[in-house]
Design a protein around this motif. Structure first.
Motif, mmCIF file in Angstrom:
data_model
loop_
_atom_site.group_PDB
_atom_site.id
_atom_site.type_symbol
_atom_site.label_atom_id
_atom_site.label_comp_id
_atom_site.label_asym_id
_atom_site.label_seq_id
_atom_site.Cartn_x
_atom_site.Cartn_y
_atom_site.Cartn_z
ATOM 1 N N ILE A 6 -4.614 12.900 3.867
ATOM 2 C CA ILE A 6 -5.843 12.373 3.253
ATOM 3 C C ILE A 6 -6.375 11.208 4.100
ATOM 4 O O ILE A 6 -7.584 11.079 4.328
ATOM 5 C CB ILE A 6 -5.568 11.936 1.793
ATOM 6 C CG1 ILE A 6 -5.247 13.166 0.936
ATOM 7 C CG2 ILE A 6 -6.751 11.161 1.208
ATOM 8 C CD1 ILE A 6 -4.754 12.852 -0.470
ATOM 9 N N ALA A 7 -5.465 10.383 4.583
ATOM 10 C CA ALA A 7 -5.868 9.250 5.438
ATOM 11 C C ALA A 7 -6.574 9.773 6.696
ATOM 12 O O ALA A 7 -7.639 9.259 7.077
ATOM 13 C CB ALA A 7 -4.642 8.416 5.806
ATOM 14 N N GLU A 23 8.346 2.797 3.857
ATOM 15 C CA GLU A 23 8.304 3.969 4.743
ATOM 16 C C GLU A 23 8.014 5.273 3.995
ATOM 17 O O GLU A 23 7.208 6.095 4.447
ATOM 18 C CB GLU A 23 9.617 4.087 5.513
ATOM 19 C CG GLU A 23 9.467 5.064 6.692
ATOM 20 C CD GLU A 23 10.765 5.231 7.455
ATOM 21 O OE1 GLU A 23 11.591 4.318 7.448
ATOM 22 O OE2 GLU A 23 10.926 6.320 8.053
ATOM 23 N N GLU A 24 8.668 5.448 2.855
ATOM 24 C CA GLU A 24 8.512 6.717 2.132
ATOM 25 C C GLU A 24 7.047 6.974 1.767
ATOM 26 O O GLU A 24 6.543 8.087 1.895
ATOM 27 C CB GLU A 24 9.374 6.713 0.866
ATOM 28 C CG GLU A 24 9.329 8.049 0.142
ATOM 29 C CD GLU A 24 10.160 8.064 -1.130
ATOM 30 O OE1 GLU A 24 10.955 7.121 -1.335
ATOM 31 O OE2 GLU A 24 9.986 9.007 -1.912
ATOM 32 N N LEU A 25 6.360 5.922 1.313
ATOM 33 C CA LEU A 25 4.953 6.099 0.934
ATOM 34 C C LEU A 25 4.055 6.217 2.163
ATOM 35 O O LEU A 25 3.176 7.073 2.226
ATOM 36 C CB LEU A 25 4.481 4.926 0.075
ATOM 37 C CG LEU A 25 5.048 4.831 -1.345
ATOM 38 C CD1 LEU A 25 4.490 3.588 -2.036
ATOM 39 C CD2 LEU A 25 4.709 6.070 -2.146
ATOM 40 N N LEU A 26 4.289 5.339 3.136
ATOM 41 C CA LEU A 26 3.370 5.292 4.285
ATOM 42 C C LEU A 26 3.514 6.515 5.195
ATOM 43 O O LEU A 26 2.617 6.797 5.977
ATOM 44 C CB LEU A 26 3.574 3.999 5.082
ATOM 45 C CG LEU A 26 3.225 2.702 4.330
ATOM 46 C CD1 LEU A 26 3.414 1.483 5.225
ATOM 47 C CD2 LEU A 26 1.797 2.738 3.791
ATOM 48 N N GLN A 48 -4.314 2.173 3.274
ATOM 49 C CA GLN A 48 -5.654 2.088 2.677
ATOM 50 C C GLN A 48 -5.858 3.167 1.611
ATOM 51 O O GLN A 48 -6.489 2.905 0.585
ATOM 52 C CB GLN A 48 -6.722 2.189 3.774
ATOM 53 C CG GLN A 48 -6.783 0.937 4.645
ATOM 54 C CD GLN A 48 -7.733 1.109 5.815
ATOM 55 O OE1 GLN A 48 -7.630 2.080 6.560
ATOM 56 N NE2 GLN A 48 -8.643 0.170 5.976
ATOM 57 N N VAL A 49 -5.328 4.369 1.866
ATOM 58 C CA VAL A 49 -5.459 5.448 0.857
ATOM 59 C C VAL A 49 -4.723 5.060 -0.423
ATOM 60 O O VAL A 49 -5.240 5.223 -1.535
ATOM 61 C CB VAL A 49 -4.899 6.783 1.416
ATOM 62 C CG1 VAL A 49 -4.731 7.808 0.297
ATOM 63 C CG2 VAL A 49 -5.823 7.327 2.498
ATOM 64 N N ILE A 50 -3.526 4.513 -0.286
ATOM 65 C CA ILE A 50 -2.736 4.135 -1.467
ATOM 66 C C ILE A 50 -3.472 3.058 -2.273
ATOM 67 O O ILE A 50 -3.605 3.155 -3.499
ATOM 68 C CB ILE A 50 -1.344 3.631 -1.032
ATOM 69 C CG1 ILE A 50 -0.540 4.792 -0.437
ATOM 70 C CG2 ILE A 50 -0.610 2.987 -2.210
ATOM 71 C CD1 ILE A 50 0.702 4.352 0.313
ATOM 72 N N LEU A 51 -3.980 2.051 -1.580
ATOM 73 C CA LEU A 51 -4.660 0.951 -2.277
ATOM 74 C C LEU A 51 -5.951 1.448 -2.927
ATOM 75 O O LEU A 51 -6.293 1.068 -4.053
ATOM 76 C CB LEU A 51 -4.940 -0.197 -1.307
ATOM 77 C CG LEU A 51 -3.675 -0.823 -0.659
ATOM 78 C CD1 LEU A 51 -4.074 -1.861 0.382
ATOM 79 C CD2 LEU A 51 -2.760 -1.435 -1.717
ATOM 80 N N ARG A 52 -6.653 2.335 -2.214
ATOM 81 C CA ARG A 52 -7.900 2.891 -2.746
ATOM 82 C C ARG A 52 -7.619 3.758 -3.980
ATOM 83 O O ARG A 52 -8.373 3.731 -4.956
ATOM 84 C CB ARG A 52 -8.590 3.710 -1.642
ATOM 85 C CG ARG A 52 -9.903 4.326 -2.035
ATOM 86 C CD ARG A 52 -11.023 3.321 -2.115
ATOM 87 N NE ARG A 52 -12.045 3.817 -3.025
ATOM 88 C CZ ARG A 52 -13.196 3.202 -3.285
ATOM 89 N NH1 ARG A 52 -13.476 2.055 -2.711
ATOM 90 N NH2 ARG A 52 -14.047 3.711 -4.126
#
Ligand SMILES: NC(=O)c1ccc[n+]([C@@H]2O[C@H](COP(=O)([O-])OP(=O)(O)OC[C@H]3O[C@@H](n4cnc5c(N)ncnc54)[C@H](OP(=O)(O)O)[C@@H]3O)[C@@H](O)[C@H]2O)c1
Length: 100
Positions: free
Chosen positions: A36-37, A25-28, A46-50
């Motif tokens: 940015i997303a 939750e904290e990241l998403l 997707q932003v985190i993985l990218r």
């Protein structure tokens, strides 16, 4: 640490790329990542993985949701610009993490 390891030719993998099951939750819901997303019309995951792969870091997100699995694979149709990469980098809290 990561650029240093990579310079030695060692491949770095993100262990819990989305924070880990039960702890995403904290990241998403992070405001920087969400904005940015929104700018790219993608999700926070997707932003985190990218961000990881643009840093040359391997990601293996875990998911039991077919829609999430498709989403997590669909990260090659957009690119984070330098300023966005820096904004996410600035979220670093200089915490100690485990290395395996
Ligand atoms: N061998 C070991 O001892 C060990 C230890 C730790 C981790 N691992 C491996 O490392 C990998 C990652 O670990 P992990 O699964 O705990 O952490 P993670 O990938 O950081 O987080 C997984 C969590 O994120 C959710 N998620 C995935 N994609 C999402 C998306 N697009 N949108 C929203 N939520 C999303 C998943 O829920 P849903 O299922 O609902 O998508 C799950 O709750 C796994 O492959 C795991 O097997 C191995």
């Amino acid at each position: 640490m990561i650029p240093y390891i990579q310079k030695l030719g060692i491949v770095v993998e993100s262990w819990y790329p989305l924070g880990g099951r039960g702890h995403t939750e904290e990241l998403l819901t992070n405001e920087t990542i969400s904005s940015i997303a929104d700018a790219h019309g993608v999700t926070s995951a997707q932003v985190i993985l990218r961000w990881d792969i643009q840093n040359g870091v391997i990601v293996m997100p875990g998911s039991s949701n077919p829609e999430h699995i498709k989403e997590n694979l669909d990260i090659f149709g957009f690119e984070l610009i330098d300023d966005e990469m820096e904004q996410i980098k600035a979220l670093d809290r200089d915490e100690k993490h485990d290395w395996y």
